[in-house]
Design a protein around this motif. Structure first.
Motif, PDB file in Angstrom:
ATOM      1  N   MET A   1       3.189  -6.496  12.458  1.00 38.41           N
ATOM      2  CA  MET A   1       1.885  -5.887  12.192  1.00 38.41           C
ATOM      3  C   MET A   1       1.665  -4.581  12.951  1.00 38.41           C
ATOM      4  O   MET A   1       0.610  -3.959  12.823  1.00 38.41           O
ATOM      5  CB  MET A   1       0.763  -6.868  12.534  1.00 38.41           C
ATOM      6  CG  MET A   1       0.926  -8.256  11.942  1.00 38.41           C
ATOM      7  SD  MET A   1       1.072  -8.269  10.147  1.00 38.41           S
ATOM      8  CE  MET A   1       0.966 -10.041   9.839  1.00 38.41           C
ATOM      9  N   ASN A   2       2.645  -4.152  13.736  1.00 40.29           N
ATOM     10  CA  ASN A   2       2.500  -2.910  14.507  1.00 40.29           C
ATOM     11  C   ASN A   2       2.189  -1.725  13.595  1.00 40.29           C
ATOM     12  O   ASN A   2       2.900  -1.483  12.617  1.00 40.29           O
ATOM     13  CB  ASN A   2       3.788  -2.599  15.277  1.00 40.29           C
ATOM     14  CG  ASN A   2       3.811  -3.259  16.638  1.00 40.29           C
ATOM     15  OD1 ASN A   2       2.877  -3.961  17.012  1.00 40.29           O
ATOM     16  ND2 ASN A   2       4.878  -3.051  17.387  1.00 40.29           N
TER      17      ASN A   2
ATOM     18  N   LYS B   1       8.103  11.884  -1.074  1.00 38.94           N
ATOM     19  CA  LYS B   1       8.150  12.376   0.311  1.00 38.94           C
ATOM     20  C   LYS B   1       9.291  11.720   1.074  1.00 38.94           C
ATOM     21  O   LYS B   1       9.490  10.507   0.982  1.00 38.94           O
ATOM     22  CB  LYS B   1       6.841  12.046   1.035  1.00 38.94           C
ATOM     23  CG  LYS B   1       5.717  13.002   0.737  1.00 38.94           C
ATOM     24  CD  LYS B   1       4.439  12.729   1.502  1.00 38.94           C
ATOM     25  CE  LYS B   1       4.524  11.853   2.693  1.00 38.94           C
ATOM     26  NZ  LYS B   1       3.236  11.759   3.434  1.00 38.94           N
ATOM     27  N   PRO B   2      10.056  12.486   1.853  1.00 44.29           N
ATOM     28  CA  PRO B   2      11.118  11.880   2.663  1.00 44.29           C
ATOM     29  C   PRO B   2      10.529  11.005   3.760  1.00 44.29           C
ATOM     30  O   PRO B   2       9.437  11.266   4.270  1.00 44.29           O
ATOM     31  CB  PRO B   2      11.857  13.080   3.248  1.00 44.29           C
ATOM     32  CG  PRO B   2      10.882  14.211   3.202  1.00 44.29           C
ATOM     33  CD  PRO B   2      10.003  13.957   2.018  1.00 44.29           C
ATOM     34  N   VAL B   3      11.274   9.992   4.123  1.00 39.95           N
ATOM     35  CA  VAL B   3      10.799   9.023   5.116  1.00 39.95           C
ATOM     36  C   VAL B   3      10.517   9.685   6.461  1.00 39.95           C
ATOM     37  O   VAL B   3       9.654   9.224   7.218  1.00 39.95           O
ATOM     38  CB  VAL B   3      11.818   7.865   5.243  1.00 39.95           C
ATOM     39  CG1 VAL B   3      11.503   6.988   6.454  1.00 39.95           C
ATOM     40  CG2 VAL B   3      11.815   7.015   3.992  1.00 39.95           C
ATOM     41  N   ARG B   4      11.196  10.772   6.768  1.00 42.07           N
ATOM     42  CA  ARG B   4      10.970  11.440   8.050  1.00 42.07           C
ATOM     43  C   ARG B   4       9.539  11.950   8.192  1.00 42.07           C
ATOM     44  O   ARG B   4       9.070  12.189   9.306  1.00 42.07           O
ATOM     45  CB  ARG B   4      11.955  12.587   8.241  1.00 42.07           C
ATOM     46  CG  ARG B   4      11.771  13.776   7.321  1.00 42.07           C
ATOM     47  CD  ARG B   4      12.634  14.973   7.722  1.00 42.07           C
ATOM     48  NE  ARG B   4      12.485  16.069   6.790  1.00 42.07           N
ATOM     49  CZ  ARG B   4      13.258  16.282   5.739  1.00 42.07           C
ATOM     50  NH1 ARG B   4      14.261  15.441   5.484  1.00 42.07           N
ATOM     51  NH2 ARG B   4      13.050  17.281   4.922  1.00 42.07           N
ATOM     52  N   THR B   5       8.833  12.107   7.073  1.00 40.89           N
ATOM     53  CA  THR B   5       7.448  12.583   7.109  1.00 40.89           C
ATOM     54  C   THR B   5       6.445  11.429   7.148  1.00 40.89           C
ATOM     55  O   THR B   5       5.247  11.664   7.229  1.00 40.89           O
ATOM     56  CB  THR B   5       7.138  13.482   5.895  1.00 40.89           C
ATOM     57  OG1 THR B   5       7.169  12.695   4.689  1.00 40.89           O
ATOM     58  CG2 THR B   5       8.125  14.623   5.788  1.00 40.89           C
TER      59      THR B   5
ATOM     60  N   SER C   1       4.181   8.319   8.428  1.00 39.67           N
ATOM     61  CA  SER C   1       3.513   7.917   9.659  1.00 39.67           C
ATOM     62  C   SER C   1       4.169   6.634  10.180  1.00 39.67           C
ATOM     63  O   SER C   1       4.947   5.982   9.463  1.00 39.67           O
ATOM     64  CB  SER C   1       2.030   7.664   9.401  1.00 39.67           C
ATOM     65  OG  SER C   1       1.863   6.532   8.548  1.00 39.67           O
ATOM     66  N   LEU C   2       3.830   6.258  11.418  1.00 38.35           N
ATOM     67  CA  LEU C   2       4.362   5.019  11.993  1.00 38.35           C
ATOM     68  C   LEU C   2       3.992   3.820  11.130  1.00 38.35           C
ATOM     69  O   LEU C   2       4.827   2.945  10.861  1.00 38.35           O
ATOM     70  CB  LEU C   2       3.810   4.828  13.415  1.00 38.35           C
ATOM     71  CG  LEU C   2       4.171   3.505  14.114  1.00 38.35           C
ATOM     72  CD1 LEU C   2       5.680   3.383  14.284  1.00 38.35           C
ATOM     73  CD2 LEU C   2       3.474   3.403  15.460  1.00 38.35           C
ATOM     74  N   GLY C   3       2.747   3.777  10.663  1.00 32.24           N
ATOM     75  CA  GLY C   3       2.298   2.662   9.831  1.00 32.24           C
ATOM     76  C   GLY C   3       3.056   2.592   8.521  1.00 32.24           C
ATOM     77  O   GLY C   3       3.413   1.496   8.046  1.00 32.24           O
TER      78      GLY C   3
ATOM     79  N   GLY D   1       0.803  -1.220   0.000  1.00 34.15           N
ATOM     80  CA  GLY D   1       0.000   0.000   0.000  1.00 34.15           C
ATOM     81  C   GLY D   1       0.833   1.265   0.000  1.00 34.15           C
ATOM     82  O   GLY D   1       0.354   2.331   0.405  1.00 34.15           O
ATOM     83  N   LEU D   2       2.095   1.172  -0.449  1.00 30.31           N
ATOM     84  CA  LEU D   2       2.967   2.340  -0.556  1.00 30.31           C
ATOM     85  C   LEU D   2       3.137   2.718  -2.025  1.00 30.31           C
ATOM     86  O   LEU D   2       3.225   1.841  -2.891  1.00 30.31           O
ATOM     87  CB  LEU D   2       4.343   2.042   0.049  1.00 30.31           C
ATOM     88  CG  LEU D   2       4.392   1.761   1.551  1.00 30.31           C
ATOM     89  CD1 LEU D   2       5.795   1.299   1.949  1.00 30.31           C
ATOM     90  CD2 LEU D   2       4.002   2.993   2.356  1.00 30.31           C
TER      91      LEU D   2
END
Length: 218
Positions: free
Chosen positions: A160-161, A128-132, A134-136, A121-122
């Motif tokens: 799955m976190n 976008k840089p990875v620093r932006t 979300s946790l998911g 789902g990416l």
């Protein structure tokens, strides 16, 4: 049959603290193994020992019959997601994965990386840089880096976190497919009972650094 991975009386200490105490178990190839236990019980340390990120204080670890404790050799075909995924924060997800792919002995094509990102789902074209993220999203990217080079062994610590329900279902199906079609060995920790019940062929309980119980096939 020779075990794929074998722990023989393995103990791991950090200074005066014994985190893993006299642990022995065997892993067969082509199965999914679940490790359950409270936070701090020693699951992550066991995973790091398997991956070669730590060496035991006592005991031996065998891979395909070879003692990797004394040889200090890493398992050759390994994908791992242990603790929080680490990426270069100012690069995009695709650029991070491309760099990691270039370091692998089993490199895959750009198209394959893109397919794995889309599976999770990416959007591989997202700059976008990875620093932006979300946790998911970071968790999904971590799963992609673990699976993209088609490893023989996957080590997944709470994979799955942070994932939404549809992503969890997709990942469960994908892990079962890896086991059944590619004979991939998967070792995972999860606090989700459904993950364990649906995925695992065998279950180990880690209690205060010891393996207290080994359940037969679920």
């Amino acid at each position: 049959m020779e075990s794929y991975i074998r722990f023989e009386n393995v103990t791991k200490c950090f200074k005066q603290e014994t985190v893993i105490n006299d642990v022995s178990f065997e892993i067969e190839k082509g199965k999914i193994y679940g490790f359950v236990g409270r936070n701090g019980s020693g699951k992550t340390v066991i995973f790091k020992l398997i991956a070669g990120l730590l060496l035991p204080t006592k005991g031996n670890i065998y891979y395909n019959g070879k003692n990797i404790t004394t040889s200090k050799n890493f398992i050759e075909s390994l994908g791992a997601l242990i603790e929080i995924p680490g990426f270069i924060p100012h690069y995009s997800g695709m650029k991070n994965l491309s760099i990691l792919n270039g370091l692998s002995k089993k490199r895959v094509s750009k198209t394959e990386i893109e397919d794995y990102m889309e599976l999770m789902g990416l959007n591989p074209k997202n700059k976008k840089p990875v620093r932006t993220y979300s946790l998911g999203m970071k968790q999904k990217l971590g799963i992609v880096q673990a699976i993209m080079n088609n490893p023989d062994l996957l080590i997944l610590d709470e994979p799955m976190n942070g994932l939404d329900e549809s992503s969890v279902e997709r990942m469960r199906n994908f892990f079962v497919e890896l086991r059944d079609k590619k004979n991939t060995t998967i070792i995972l920790a999860s606090h989700n009972k459904e993950d364990i019940e649906i995925l695992c062929d065998k279950l180990f309980h880690v209690v205060d650094g010891s393996l207290r119980e080994e359940c037969a096939s679920l």
